[in-house]
Design a protein around this motif. Structure first.
Motif, PDB file in Angstrom:
ATOM      1  N   PRO A  81       2.268   3.600   7.867  1.00 31.89           N
ATOM      2  CA  PRO A  81       1.785   2.211   7.874  1.00 31.89           C
ATOM      3  C   PRO A  81       0.475   2.076   8.640  1.00 31.89           C
ATOM      4  N   LEU A  82      -0.399   1.194   8.133  1.00 28.53           N
ATOM      5  CA  LEU A  82      -1.674   0.931   8.813  1.00 28.53           C
ATOM      6  C   LEU A  82      -1.425   0.065  10.033  1.00 28.53           C
ATOM      7  N   LEU A  93       0.823  -1.209   0.000  1.00 29.24           N
ATOM      8  CA  LEU A  93       0.000   0.000   0.000  1.00 29.24           C
ATOM      9  C   LEU A  93       0.856   1.258   0.000  1.00 29.24           C
ATOM     10  N   GLN A  94       1.973   1.227   0.738  1.00 30.07           N
ATOM     11  CA  GLN A  94       2.846   2.399   0.736  1.00 30.07           C
ATOM     12  C   GLN A  94       3.567   2.517  -0.593  1.00 30.07           C
ATOM     13  N   GLY A  95       3.887   1.362  -1.176  1.00 26.13           N
ATOM     14  CA  GLY A  95       4.580   1.371  -2.466  1.00 26.13           C
ATOM     15  C   GLY A  95       3.746   2.002  -3.556  1.00 26.13           C
ATOM     16  N   ILE A  96       2.406   1.662  -3.596  1.00 27.42           N
ATOM     17  CA  ILE A  96       1.592   2.271  -4.645  1.00 27.42           C
ATOM     18  C   ILE A  96       1.110   3.651  -4.237  1.00 27.42           C
ATOM     19  N   GLY A  97       1.410   4.057  -3.005  1.00 26.37           N
ATOM     20  CA  GLY A  97       1.121   5.432  -2.623  1.00 26.37           C
ATOM     21  C   GLY A  97      -0.272   5.654  -2.063  1.00 26.37           C
ATOM     22  N   ILE A  98      -0.980   4.554  -1.697  1.00 25.87           N
ATOM     23  CA  ILE A  98      -2.328   4.750  -1.145  1.00 25.87           C
ATOM     24  C   ILE A  98      -2.238   5.321   0.271  1.00 25.87           C
TER      25      ILE A  98
END
Lengths: 236, 297
Positions: free
Chosen positions: B156-157, B147-152
């Motif tokens: 971190p959750l 999720l961090q890689g695609i920028g969403i």
């Protein structure tokens, strides 16, 4: 639980320190942290402050190291050996920021996965994590590291007294004590002829006389109540 | 019961029975004795131990029961434990039922592949699967990295040590227990019934809710019972993924029996878990029988 038989015959215990009869290993409890993620904390109270509190891994009174750490934490806020209430009050205040609250056995795994970067633990856990190549350092808190001993006892009325003594002699002997200092055990020895591992927070076992010791006879009757209290304070 | 057994005895088993000159109850005796010795007797022992006041098990009394049920905190723990089971059942049904519907329409070759994928988690120990979820859900785990890689997300959750993370992982861990009974029952559904429903003008949704669901009810109920019983008692998953801030009955049982050694209190909590889980299971079974009863009426 077996009754303890006091050792009268000390002739076979000549190799160990005079203070440490019946003991076969030490553990030292302090603070472990990831030096690449957080600076070294100085003492127990630092755990509840930034930048450490948001990376803190907590555990409760289920084990020796958890109990003794929480007692020391409580002492920083006016508590004592038998009063851990101040620690629970302070923890409750910072609870939303704490990174992880887990079972004692789960803490090394959480540390390794980066779920928490600072936790109270013993030298054995730190040595195990280091052995696996994880970035971890041990810190003796300013108020003193905690020492506790792992002991062996002969059951009262045993039919195998002579063999029990032989076994005790074997465990405190140089060979076994040396083996216990290595992975996966990572104990601190009681035998003075054994060379101490390099990464321990002390140069010789004499330093341990300055460490904090707890009277477990006073702690044990209270622990069940503390466990229940911890559950209630930590519950979401 | 005797008549069915008599009917069965006309086939292969009958000759053995006649040879050994045994009645039905005598054939069932070994298993019944094993059940009595290894299940019923320990359960009665557990009930007996619960009626002591002290951890040394010397003073009989209701002290442990009063201690447990006198504390309102424990009612919350019971409720949370049952609710966790219900949530896991709902998520496994939501994901598992459509998967089972897909399965029955697949050609046989692909069905074998799908069954293998469904059974695959069962080949691993539940402990291994639980620890694998730490790697997936952790702060530096797979989900957060993707999720961090695609920028969403930028931070971190928090998935580990939350109920959401626990339900997600329990859904995967318990999914085979839902899917296997469901698939077993749904594979035996007569496909002519679906065709007949369509031929009579029912839409696909109507066919699903009025034909397929009622007929698959025995499998659905069996799956729900298994998932509920398994997720409420999943100590390892609850403590490793959920953490110690999510308090359920298995954690209390472990603390009282293996940490504090208060066996009477541990027995009380264990019996509370057994009774509360069995009550929900009995209710589920009753509902299942009611809803499929009218099919054969």
């Amino acid at each position: 639980m077996a009754d303890i038989l006091l050792v009268d015959d000390e002739t076979f215990l000549h190799e160990i320190y005079a203070d440490f009869l019946q003991l076969h290993g030490h553990k030292v409890v302090g603070i472990a942290y990831n030096p690449k993620k957080v600076p070294a904390p100085k003492g127990w109270a630092d755990l509840l402050k930034d930048p450490w509190v948001s990376r803190l891994g907590l555990t409760g009174f289920q084990t020796t190291f958890g109990t003794s750490s929480l007692i020391e934490l409580s002492k920083q806020f006016g508590g004592s050996l038998t009063d851990v209430e101040p620690a629970l009050v302070e923890l409750k205040k910072v609870l939303p920021k704490v990174a992880a609250v887990g079972l004692p056995a789960a803490m090394p795994g959480l540390f390794q996965q980066g779920q928490c970067d600072v936790m109270y633990t013993n030298t054995q856990t730190v040595a195990t994590l280091k052995g696996k190549g994880i970035d971890v350092e041990f810190v003796k808190p300013e108020s003193g590291a905690i020492a506790f001993y792992t002991t062996m006892h002969v059951a009262k009325g045993t039919a195998e007294l002579a063999n029990a003594y032989k076994y005790l002699d074997l465990v405190v002997g140089k060979e076994v004590q040396e083996a216990l200092t290595k992975p996966p055990y990572n104990f601190i020895p009681v035998n003075k002829d054994v060379v101490l591992p390099a990464d321990l927070p002390m140069k010789s076992l004499d330093e341990m006389s300055k460490y904090v010791e707890h009277d477990w006879a006073k702690i044990n009757p209270l622990r069940a109540g503390w466990i229940e209290k911890f559950n209630k304070e930590m519950a979401k | 019961m005797t008549m069915t057994l008599a009917a069965a005895s006309e086939t292969g088993g009958g000759s053995l029975r006649r040879y050994l000159k045994l009645d039905a109850w005598q054939l069932a005796l070994p298993l019944a004795l094993a059940f009595a010795a290894l299940f019923v007797a320990p359960l009665l022992l557990l009930v007996g131990v619960s009626f002591f006041n002290d951890d040394k098990i010397t003073q009989p009394g209701f002290g442990s029961w009063i201690k447990f049920f006198g504390d309102p905190f424990n009612y919350k723990v019971i409720g949370d434990t049952l609710l966790l089971g219900v949530k896991t059942v709902c998520t496994t049904v939501l994901i598992g039922y459509p998967l089972a519907l897909v399965y029955i329409d697949l050609p046989s070759r692909l069905q074998k592949v799908l069954i293998f994928i469904i059974v695959l988690p069962l080949l691993l120990s539940v402990v291994v699967r639980t620890f694998a979820w730490i790697v997936v859900l952790g702060r530096e785990g797979m989900v957060n990295q993707v999720l961090q890689g695609i920028g969403i997300i930028s931070e971190p959750l928090r998935l580990l040590q939350t109920e959401l993370g626990l339900v997600i992982s329990l859904t995967q861990i318990e999914m085979p227990l839902m899917l296997l009974p469901l698939i077993s029952v749904m594979s035996r559904l007569d496909p002519n019934l679906r065709d007949a429903s369509a031929a009579l003008g029912a839409s696909r949704w109507r066919t699903l809710f009025t034909v397929i669901v009622p007929l698959s009810m025995p499998g659905l109920v069996a799956g729900c019972l298994l998932v509920f019983a398994s997720s409420t008692t999943a100590f390892i998953s609850q403590t490793v993924i959920g953490g110690v801030r999510l308090i359920y009955l298995p954690l209390l049982i472990w603390q009282q029996s293996l940490v504090v050694y208060n066996w009477p209190l541990a027995a009380v909590i264990s019996l509370s878990l057994v009774v509360s889980v069995l009550s929900v299971i009995a209710a589920l079974s009753y509902m299942g029988r009611r809803s499929s009863g009218h099919l054969h009426g």
